[in-house]
Design an enzyme around this catalytic site. Structure first.
Site, PDB file in Angstrom:
ATOM      1  N   ASP A   1      -6.133   4.800  -5.646  1.00 21.69           N
ATOM      2  CA  ASP A   1      -6.803   5.472  -4.536  1.00 21.69           C
ATOM      3  C   ASP A   1      -7.116   6.930  -4.901  1.00 21.69           C
ATOM      4  O   ASP A   1      -6.562   7.488  -5.863  1.00 21.69           O
ATOM      5  CB  ASP A   1      -5.860   5.432  -3.319  1.00 21.69           C
ATOM      6  CG  ASP A   1      -6.596   5.463  -1.988  1.00 21.69           C
ATOM      7  OD1 ASP A   1      -7.788   5.814  -1.970  1.00 21.69           O
ATOM      8  OD2 ASP A   1      -5.962   5.144  -0.972  1.00 21.69           O
ATOM      9  N   MET A   2      -8.010   7.548  -4.152  1.00 24.17           N
ATOM     10  CA  MET A   2      -8.298   8.984  -4.282  1.00 24.17           C
ATOM     11  C   MET A   2      -8.740   9.466  -2.902  1.00 24.17           C
ATOM     12  O   MET A   2      -9.805   9.096  -2.428  1.00 24.17           O
ATOM     13  CB  MET A   2      -9.434   9.203  -5.284  1.00 24.17           C
ATOM     14  CG  MET A   2      -9.740  10.665  -5.486  1.00 24.17           C
ATOM     15  SD  MET A   2     -11.434  10.962  -5.968  1.00 24.17           S
ATOM     16  CE  MET A   2     -11.307  12.625  -6.587  1.00 24.17           C
ATOM     17  N   ASN A   3      -7.900  10.253  -2.253  1.00 27.49           N
ATOM     18  CA  ASN A   3      -8.137  10.533  -0.838  1.00 27.49           C
ATOM     19  C   ASN A   3      -8.593  11.947  -0.500  1.00 27.49           C
ATOM     20  O   ASN A   3      -8.403  12.395   0.639  1.00 27.49           O
ATOM     21  CB  ASN A   3      -6.889  10.190  -0.037  1.00 27.49           C
ATOM     22  CG  ASN A   3      -6.764   8.690   0.137  1.00 27.49           C
ATOM     23  OD1 ASN A   3      -7.674   8.047   0.643  1.00 27.49           O
ATOM     24  ND2 ASN A   3      -5.676   8.125  -0.335  1.00 27.49           N
TER      25      ASN A   3
ATOM     26  N   ASP B   1     -12.774   1.782   4.519  1.00 34.81           N
ATOM     27  CA  ASP B   1     -11.627   1.695   5.433  1.00 34.81           C
ATOM     28  C   ASP B   1     -12.046   1.092   6.754  1.00 34.81           C
ATOM     29  O   ASP B   1     -11.207   0.746   7.576  1.00 34.81           O
ATOM     30  CB  ASP B   1     -11.065   3.102   5.700  1.00 34.81           C
ATOM     31  CG  ASP B   1     -10.023   3.487   4.665  1.00 34.81           C
ATOM     32  OD1 ASP B   1      -9.661   2.624   3.840  1.00 34.81           O
ATOM     33  OD2 ASP B   1      -9.568   4.645   4.679  1.00 34.81           O
TER      34      ASP B   1
ATOM     35  N   ASP C   1       0.846  -1.202   0.000  1.00 40.57           N
ATOM     36  CA  ASP C   1       0.000   0.000   0.000  1.00 40.57           C
ATOM     37  C   ASP C   1       0.876   1.245   0.000  1.00 40.57           C
ATOM     38  O   ASP C   1       2.059   1.217  -0.383  1.00 40.57           O
ATOM     39  CB  ASP C   1      -0.961  -0.069   1.209  1.00 40.57           C
ATOM     40  CG  ASP C   1      -2.290   0.611   0.946  1.00 40.57           C
ATOM     41  OD1 ASP C   1      -2.317   1.859   0.988  1.00 40.57           O
ATOM     42  OD2 ASP C   1      -3.294  -0.080   0.684  1.00 40.57           O
ATOM     43  N   ASP C   2       0.341   2.338   0.452  1.00 40.19           N
ATOM     44  CA  ASP C   2       1.001   3.648   0.474  1.00 40.19           C
ATOM     45  C   ASP C   2       2.397   3.571   1.125  1.00 40.19           C
ATOM     46  O   ASP C   2       2.638   2.710   1.967  1.00 40.19           O
ATOM     47  CB  ASP C   2       0.102   4.568   1.332  1.00 40.19           C
ATOM     48  CG  ASP C   2       0.302   6.021   1.012  1.00 40.19           C
ATOM     49  OD1 ASP C   2       1.287   6.356   0.351  1.00 40.19           O
ATOM     50  OD2 ASP C   2      -0.542   6.831   1.444  1.00 40.19           O
TER      51      ASP C   2
ATOM     52  N   LYS D   1      -3.694  -0.758  -6.880  1.00 41.22           N
ATOM     53  CA  LYS D   1      -4.779  -0.224  -6.053  1.00 41.22           C
ATOM     54  C   LYS D   1      -4.790   1.278  -6.303  1.00 41.22           C
ATOM     55  O   LYS D   1      -3.851   1.980  -5.921  1.00 41.22           O
ATOM     56  CB  LYS D   1      -4.535  -0.528  -4.570  1.00 41.22           C
ATOM     57  CG  LYS D   1      -5.581   0.086  -3.649  1.00 41.22           C
ATOM     58  CD  LYS D   1      -5.336  -0.291  -2.191  1.00 41.22           C
ATOM     59  CE  LYS D   1      -6.290   0.433  -1.260  1.00 41.22           C
ATOM     60  NZ  LYS D   1      -6.000   0.161   0.156  1.00 41.22           N
TER      61      LYS D   1
ATOM     62  N   CYS E   1     -10.346   2.580  -5.226  1.00 39.35           N
ATOM     63  CA  CYS E   1     -10.528   2.940  -3.825  1.00 39.35           C
ATOM     64  C   CYS E   1     -10.620   4.455  -3.761  1.00 39.35           C
ATOM     65  O   CYS E   1     -10.004   5.149  -4.554  1.00 39.35           O
ATOM     66  CB  CYS E   1      -9.296   2.439  -3.064  1.00 39.35           C
ATOM     67  SG  CYS E   1      -9.161   3.016  -1.368  1.00 39.35           S
TER      68      CYS E   1
HETATM   69  C1  DGJ Z   1      -7.039   5.236   2.000  1.00 40.43           C
HETATM   70  C2  DGJ Z   1      -7.357   3.795   1.697  1.00 40.43           C
HETATM   71  O1  DGJ Z   1      -8.709   3.549   1.853  1.00 40.43           O
HETATM   72  C3  DGJ Z   1      -6.504   2.910   2.588  1.00 40.43           C
HETATM   73  O2  DGJ Z   1      -6.837   1.559   2.376  1.00 40.43           O
HETATM   74  C4  DGJ Z   1      -5.066   3.159   2.283  1.00 40.43           C
HETATM   75  O3  DGJ Z   1      -4.775   2.764   0.974  1.00 40.43           O
HETATM   76  C5  DGJ Z   1      -4.735   4.634   2.480  1.00 40.43           C
HETATM   77  N1  DGJ Z   1      -5.647   5.472   1.743  1.00 40.43           N
HETATM   78  C6  DGJ Z   1      -3.318   4.933   2.062  1.00 40.43           C
HETATM   79  O4  DGJ Z   1      -3.005   6.244   2.116  1.00 40.43           O
END
Ligand code: DGJ
Length: 718
Positions: free
Chosen positions: A472-474, A542, A360-361, A470, A520
């Site tokens: 992602d977009m946070n 999460d 992951d990250d 994976k 994600c």
């Molecule tokens: C949010 C994701 O939902 C997590 O599973 C993880 O990948 C983190 N970001 C990593 O920054």
């Protein structure tokens, strides 16, 4: 013929296996909706509306009242005062148009939607194209109805061509507009937030408008684009249901209006106030695709129809193959990634039957925490002394596949990318940059950004055997502005942004054809059909706490199949009962683990190995089977559901006891998909049941214990 024009009554009739959809050319120029529902019913033309204060061209006669006529594509400020499907602002600045029917064509397959994913068609799929023209702006409007006969689904999209001499702006574009008789419906949708996605809400419609929407630049966990309307008494097994969804991942609007005559209008599309799109003379705009289906057989059948459609028409073909059981490093390591630990993870994973390690990250640039590195997509040289290729070879040599985390759309101000290109993020001249999780959003509407990302991933992953990304977009978009576009085109940014994202997704799936993509967005923040067209499954949330997960997964399953749902067992803290419960909840979808495998006792690891072998024996039933919801914790204090293979010979049943369950009580469980006259054996316990008894209903005693769940894998004897 799924599409038919009946000349005698000027009617277009679309049919699927069980449904019919009809509209007429009214007054020789407008499209009047006449029917959507069960196939075979008599369809009567719309017979005039009572007079009101609505205005309309005199030539149309006294009975033409646009404010009460059911319309296929109602236009803004046209005498129909309800919500409109289209608002185009031409040189008079009013937004008024008067599109008049011109012609139709039946297309084999469908017309491609420019740069936006759409449902897959096959040789039997046909599309009705309707052409309409507005005299004053000179614009041409094309309405598309694609009929997925076997799936009982009809999709709609629209295209606008500016054939005039001056620019026009499309300010509202709702490709699906449906007028239903009556207003006695319940609206069902999914709302939520980070860590608490996919809550089901159901409420009776009221006069006026009710809507769900996103203006966040992502479909969002706040409201999912899925929407259903059902008759008030509708249950899992009975009742009229209309279901809708958008094949799109950005800001959207689903709106429902109950009007003065107690009729209902539903619309889906680009109606958010963050959207507008200018067309210079000669330019064309195509909307995303919206889907609709009808069933008389309740919410369970609605879900199953949607699920089948998503598996067949939306998810990439390889999504039907077994999905790997992954070990994801996030909850075990967070940003603290190092080669030795991950090699040890890989070794242990292989021993337990885990198929893939997902890093992951934390592996790239100066990414030691969430405040730096996003945008610098090269491996951190301190963490990977011999480079990524050699590291991944090391993982593969240890007997597992390898997946990696990326967040392409984002940049930290503390990154080489931002220092080199501060103008590559979304920003508005003179205004403060708005940060979230220490990150800014890249201007995915800028082709140079897309090219940079393609080149970065090409260079970093080109000769490395990545089996899985994976994506992602946070954070969401805010104070949206693209330095590249002139002021009059700034409201195009969120739409162009999505096109940039899709272009990159398209590139990644073509450049790395053997890699699969998990989508994600801080969990299930972009749980939509647009992402599913590329990403084969979605990180559901999460939140891996199993009781919370029961609700989140049950919500997601209302609209999306289990094959899209990534479900991980997180650290049970050496509590074997908790481990068992977490596993039985996680097998509601695609199983994975998210824990520090090196810290687990032998007992936990042995149990994990047993679980994984067991899961692999029935994973196909979950991935490809039909979903039957039996009981929900709010009504019964337990969650019960099962999946059934198409031939009904394998059933995978699970019951999880929730708060309020009492010892001594029983759960009555009816398996409608069981075959009569057949004996089923639970492959996990050896217990036998007759198909007839399963259909009539069996009683399962409840224990009232915490972390108690039951799983049956019922297999019919030939
Ligand atoms: C949010 C994701 O939902 C997590 O599973 C993880 O990948 C983190 N970001 C990593 O920054």
């Amino acid at each position: 013929m799924p599409i038919h024009f009946q000349r005698k009554n000027n009617r277009f009739l679309l049919t699927t296996k069980n449904t019919a959809y009809a509209f007429d050319i009214g007054a020789g120029r407008y499209l009047v909706h006449t029917y959507y529902g069960k196939k075979g019913k008599e369809i009567t033309p719309f017979s005039g509306a009572p007079l009101s204060y609505a205005a309309y061209p005199e030539s149309l006669g006294a009975n033409w009242n646009p404010d009460e006529i059911p319309q296929e594509c109602p236009f803004f400020d046209s005498g129909d005062y309800r919500i409109s499907a289209l608002r185009i602002e031409g040189k008079d600045g009013t937004g008024v148009t008067d599109f008049v029917y011109r012609s139709y064509r039946i297309l084999q397959g469908r017309r491609d939607i420019d740069g936006i994913p759409a449902a897959r068609v096959d040789e039997d799929t046909k599309t009705l194209e309707i052409k309409m023209v507005d005299r004053v702006t000179g614009c041409e409007l094309y309405l598309y109805y694609t009929v997925f006969y076997e799936d009982d689904v009809i999709s709609r999209s629209m295209a606008i061509k500016n054939k005039g001499k001056v620019p026009v702006t499309v300010a509202r574009c709702m490709p699906l507009s449906l007028d239903l008789k009556g207003c006695d419906y319940h609206m069902i949708s999914l709302w939520g937030t980070h860590n608490d996605e996919c809550n089901i809400q159901r409420f009776p419609l009221h006069h006026g408008t009710q809507s769900i929407f996103s203006r966040r630049g992502a479909s969002s966990p706040q409201h999912n684009p899925f929407l259903a309307l059902c008759a008030p008494k509708t249950t899992e097994t009975k009742g009229d249901v209309y279901a809708f969804n958008l094949v799109y991942s950005g800001s959207f609007l689903d709106e429902v209006e109950v009007d003065q005559q107690c009729n209902t209008r539903v619309q889906l599309g680009l109606g958010s106030d963050t959207f507008a799109y200018t067309l210079a003379p000669g330019e064309e705009f195509t909307s995303p695709e919206a889907l609709m289906l009808y069933t008389k057989d309740g919410l369970g059948e609605m879900s199953r129809l949607m699920h089948r459609f998503v598996r067949r028409r939306i998810m990439p073909a390889h999504a039907l193959q077994p999905h790997p059981v992954v070990l994801n490093t996030w909850e075990a390591c967070y940003f603290d990634i190092d080669e030795a630990t991950l090699f040890a993870f890989a070794e242990e994973s292989a021993k337990l039957g885990i198929d893939m390690l997902v890093m992951d990250d934390g592996w790239f640039g100066a990414r030691n925490y969430d405040d730096a590195g996003l945008g610098d997509w090269y491996p951190n040289p301190q963490k990977f002394k011999n480079g990524l290729k050699s590291f991944v070879e090391g993982i593969h040599e240890r007997g597992v596949k390898f997946g990696i985390w990326i967040e392409p759309e984002m940049v930290n101000p503390d990154s080489d990318l931002y220092r080199a290109h501060p103008d590559w993020c979304l920003r508005i001249e003179g205004r403060e940059l708005l940060l979230s999780r220490n990150q800014l959003v890249l201007d995915m509407a800028n082709p140079a950004v897309i090219e940079y990302l393609k080149a970065s991933y090409d260079k970093t992953f080109g000769d490395v055997g990545i089996d899985y990304f994976k994506w992602d977009m946070n954070r969401h978009l805010a104070a949206v502005g693209s330095p590249l576009l002139p002021p009059e085109r700034q409201k195009e940014v969120t739409f162009r942004y999505m096109k940039g994202v899709y272009e990159l997704l398209d590139y990644m799936t073509t450049r790395f054809p053997n890699a699969i993509i998990e989508s994600c967005s801080g969990g299930g923040g972009r749980y939509d059909l647009g992402m599913m067209r590329y990403g084969f499954q979605i990180w559901t949330s999460d939140n891996t706490e199993p009781y919370a997960r029961i609700d989140i997964q049950r919500g997601a399953l209302l609209a999306y199949p289990a094959a899209t749902m990534s479900c991980h067992v997180s650290d049970p803290h050496e509590d074997m009962k908790s481990l068992d419960f977490r596993y039985k909840v996680a097998v509601g979808g695609m199983l994975g683990y998210e824990l520090n495998i090196l810290k687990m006792s032998d007992a936990v690891k042995q149990e994990m190995a047993r679980q994984i072998a067991e899961y692999k024996s029935f994973a196909h039933v979950i991935r490809l089977g039909d979903y039957y919801n039996l009981a929900c914790p709010y009504e019964k204090k337990y969650d019960a559901h099962y999946y059934a293979t198409e031939n009904g010979k394998e059933l995978l049943f699970s019951l999880a006891e929730c708060e309020g369950c009492k010892a001594g009580e029983t759960a009555l469980l009816r398996f409608r998909a069981a075959l009569p006259g057949v004996t089923y054996t639970d492959a996990l316990s050896g217990k036998a049941f007759s198909g007839d008894e399963l259909r009539r209903g069996i009683r399962l005693p409840l224990t009232g214990e915490k972390h108690h769940a039951t799983l049956y894998y019922l297999v019919a004897k030939d």
